[in-house]
Design a protein around this motif. Sequence first.
Motif, mmCIF file in Angstrom:
data_model
loop_
_atom_site.group_PDB
_atom_site.id
_atom_site.type_symbol
_atom_site.label_atom_id
_atom_site.label_comp_id
_atom_site.label_asym_id
_atom_site.label_seq_id
_atom_site.Cartn_x
_atom_site.Cartn_y
_atom_site.Cartn_z
ATOM 1 N N ALA A 187 0.668 -1.217 -0.006
ATOM 2 C CA ALA A 187 -0.224 0.067 -0.048
ATOM 3 C C ALA A 187 0.752 1.217 -0.005
ATOM 4 O O ALA A 187 0.516 2.209 -0.774
ATOM 5 N N ARG A 188 2.023 1.395 0.531
ATOM 6 C CA ARG A 188 2.722 2.348 0.595
ATOM 7 C C ARG A 188 3.478 3.029 -0.518
ATOM 8 O O ARG A 188 3.766 4.149 -0.666
ATOM 9 N N THR A 189 3.527 1.886 -1.540
ATOM 10 C CA THR A 189 4.160 2.185 -2.778
ATOM 11 C C THR A 189 3.286 1.806 -3.849
ATOM 12 O O THR A 189 3.783 1.831 -5.126
ATOM 13 N N ALA A 190 2.056 1.508 -3.493
ATOM 14 C CA ALA A 190 1.159 0.889 -4.951
ATOM 15 C C ALA A 190 1.177 2.022 -5.795
ATOM 16 O O ALA A 190 1.008 3.117 -5.780
ATOM 17 N N ASP A 191 1.003 1.428 -7.210
ATOM 18 C CA ASP A 191 0.689 2.262 -8.248
ATOM 19 C C ASP A 191 -0.928 2.361 -8.026
ATOM 20 O O ASP A 191 -1.765 1.443 -8.561
ATOM 21 N N LEU A 192 -1.248 3.693 -8.128
ATOM 22 C CA LEU A 192 -2.762 4.050 -7.968
ATOM 23 C C LEU A 192 -3.347 3.889 -9.232
ATOM 24 O O LEU A 192 -4.547 3.805 -9.008
ATOM 25 N N GLY A 193 -2.772 3.615 -10.250
ATOM 26 C CA GLY A 193 -3.636 3.703 -11.499
ATOM 27 C C GLY A 193 -4.034 1.984 -11.294
ATOM 28 O O GLY A 193 -5.153 1.826 -11.955
ATOM 29 N N GLU A 194 -3.395 1.086 -10.838
ATOM 30 C CA GLU A 194 -3.577 -0.248 -10.825
ATOM 31 C C GLU A 194 -4.305 -0.369 -9.796
ATOM 32 O O GLU A 194 -5.535 -1.304 -9.959
ATOM 33 N N VAL A 195 -4.632 0.399 -8.831
ATOM 34 C CA VAL A 195 -5.647 0.246 -7.752
ATOM 35 C C VAL A 195 -7.015 0.928 -8.328
ATOM 36 O O VAL A 195 -7.905 0.261 -8.144
ATOM 37 N N GLN A 196 -6.892 1.773 -9.176
ATOM 38 C CA GLN A 196 -8.116 2.434 -9.581
ATOM 39 C C GLN A 196 -8.786 1.387 -10.701
ATOM 40 O O GLN A 196 -9.881 0.816 -10.796
ATOM 41 N N ARG A 197 -7.869 0.610 -11.349
ATOM 42 C CA ARG A 197 -8.030 -0.509 -12.503
ATOM 43 C C ARG A 197 -8.945 -1.513 -11.801
ATOM 44 O O ARG A 197 -9.820 -2.150 -12.388
ATOM 45 N N ALA A 198 -8.338 -2.011 -10.698
ATOM 46 C CA ALA A 198 -8.969 -3.092 -9.878
ATOM 47 C C ALA A 198 -10.282 -2.523 -9.407
ATOM 48 O O ALA A 198 -11.395 -3.407 -9.456
ATOM 49 N N LEU A 199 -10.335 -1.328 -8.839
ATOM 50 C CA LEU A 199 -11.662 -0.846 -8.307
ATOM 51 C C LEU A 199 -12.690 -1.066 -9.412
ATOM 52 O O LEU A 199 -13.812 -1.306 -9.278
ATOM 53 N N ASP A 200 -12.436 -0.587 -10.845
ATOM 54 C CA ASP A 200 -13.292 -0.442 -11.645
ATOM 55 C C ASP A 200 -13.879 -1.716 -12.289
ATOM 56 O O ASP A 200 -15.074 -1.634 -12.661
ATOM 57 N N THR A 201 -13.056 -2.711 -11.946
ATOM 58 C CA THR A 201 -13.836 -4.113 -12.214
ATOM 59 C C THR A 201 -14.416 -4.918 -11.176
ATOM 60 O O THR A 201 -15.370 -5.039 -10.937
ATOM 61 N N ASN A 202 -13.586 -5.083 -9.949
ATOM 62 C CA ASN A 202 -13.785 -5.609 -8.853
ATOM 63 C C ASN A 202 -15.201 -5.120 -8.117
ATOM 64 O O ASN A 202 -15.932 -5.805 -7.461
ATOM 65 N N LEU A 203 -15.106 -3.793 -8.064
ATOM 66 C CA LEU A 203 -16.056 -3.064 -7.149
ATOM 67 C C LEU A 203 -17.219 -2.292 -8.361
ATOM 68 O O LEU A 203 -18.458 -2.694 -8.444
ATOM 69 N N PHE A 204 -16.768 -1.535 -9.207
ATOM 70 C CA PHE A 204 -17.830 -0.724 -9.988
ATOM 71 C C PHE A 204 -18.286 -1.647 -10.958
ATOM 72 O O PHE A 204 -19.348 -1.629 -11.413
ATOM 73 N N GLY A 205 -17.520 -2.709 -11.262
ATOM 74 C CA GLY A 205 -18.183 -3.610 -12.441
ATOM 75 C C GLY A 205 -19.385 -4.383 -11.839
ATOM 76 O O GLY A 205 -20.385 -4.462 -12.484
ATOM 77 N N ALA A 206 -19.274 -4.712 -10.517
ATOM 78 C CA ALA A 206 -20.290 -5.627 -9.690
ATOM 79 C C ALA A 206 -21.652 -4.639 -9.822
ATOM 80 O O ALA A 206 -22.579 -4.873 -9.986
ATOM 81 N N TRP A 207 -21.146 -3.265 -9.394
ATOM 82 C CA TRP A 207 -22.180 -2.324 -9.280
ATOM 83 C C TRP A 207 -22.876 -1.820 -10.355
ATOM 84 O O TRP A 207 -24.155 -1.835 -10.649
ATOM 85 N N ARG A 208 -22.122 -1.810 -11.439
ATOM 86 C CA ARG A 208 -22.844 -1.522 -12.703
ATOM 87 C C ARG A 208 -23.565 -2.691 -13.220
ATOM 88 O O ARG A 208 -24.882 -2.235 -13.829
ATOM 89 N N VAL A 209 -23.302 -3.810 -13.064
ATOM 90 C CA VAL A 209 -24.243 -4.974 -13.520
ATOM 91 C C VAL A 209 -25.255 -5.241 -12.805
ATOM 92 O O VAL A 209 -26.527 -5.317 -13.277
ATOM 93 N N THR A 210 -25.016 -4.976 -11.532
ATOM 94 C CA THR A 210 -26.272 -5.138 -10.452
ATOM 95 C C THR A 210 -27.352 -3.922 -10.650
ATOM 96 O O THR A 210 -28.446 -4.446 -10.840
ATOM 97 N N GLN A 211 -26.896 -2.803 -10.964
ATOM 98 C CA GLN A 211 -27.930 -1.783 -11.353
ATOM 99 C C GLN A 211 -28.658 -1.973 -12.623
ATOM 100 O O GLN A 211 -29.779 -1.994 -12.946
ATOM 101 N N ALA A 212 -27.837 -2.638 -13.809
ATOM 102 C CA ALA A 212 -28.516 -2.940 -14.873
ATOM 103 C C ALA A 212 -29.321 -3.994 -14.894
ATOM 104 O O ALA A 212 -30.469 -3.894 -15.603
ATOM 105 N N LEU A 213 -29.077 -4.909 -14.007
ATOM 106 C CA LEU A 213 -29.961 -6.065 -14.143
ATOM 107 C C LEU A 213 -31.168 -6.046 -12.780
ATOM 108 O O LEU A 213 -31.969 -6.937 -12.769
#
Length: 240
Positions: free
Chosen positions: A107-133
């Motif tokens: 965490a202290r040296t993480a690439d925040l671009g990678e973190v954002q990419r993970a969030l976009d799939t692992n969190l927001f992806g689930a959120w998007r699909v749930t809202q759509a269905l």
Amino acid sequence: MAARRTGTPQGPPVAVVTGANRGIGYEVARQLADRDHRVVLGSRDLAKGRAAAGRLDPGGTRVVPVQLDVADAASVDAMAEWVTRELGRVDVLVNNAAILYDSWARARTADLGEVQRALDTNLFGAWRVTQALLPLLERSPHPRIVNVSSEAGSLQGMTGGTPAYAVSKAALNALTRLLAGELRGRGVLVNAVCPGWTATDMGGGGRPVPEGAAGVVWAATLPDNGPTGGFFRDGRAVPW
């Protein structure tokens, strides 16, 4: 008590499984098809999805592939439109798609671009699909949402490492709680499931994939008086 639904669609229950061309998602699709669900097998690469669906169901009557990139809003909308038009129902949603088990990062040296990419799939992806269905799920007589999480997202056990993956799964757990609370009165059961360390491409070892997938299928097929807003592995509660 949930309000009684009217105009219940006919036919076998429909389950949408994201990230289902391999690993846990593929096995969840297989087990749900074996339980007489019609499975929509979501895959970013449609060719790989078609190949996976063909292996699971050569006759093409129980498993149907669909192109689905959960990080792409247009792809999610297109999937939801197709399901609405062609099937007219969704009874089970398994938000399985996930990326970036960043065991090399801290965490202290993480690439925040990678973190954002993970969030976009692992969190927001689930959120998007749930809202759509959700409009289709709310018409189901027995709607279930399962968010495939990980004990890496348990705040109680966090000590460091895999920052993108762990934070995204902790956030997915929070989303699970929010959705469960909001949908409780509508009869939608929403739970997070940790399949455990399994022998997938992402996991790299561990127990057989069918064992991990079984806990996801358990949550996807709960009775109407089953739990909601929980975090489970093998049907047993996991600390948040």
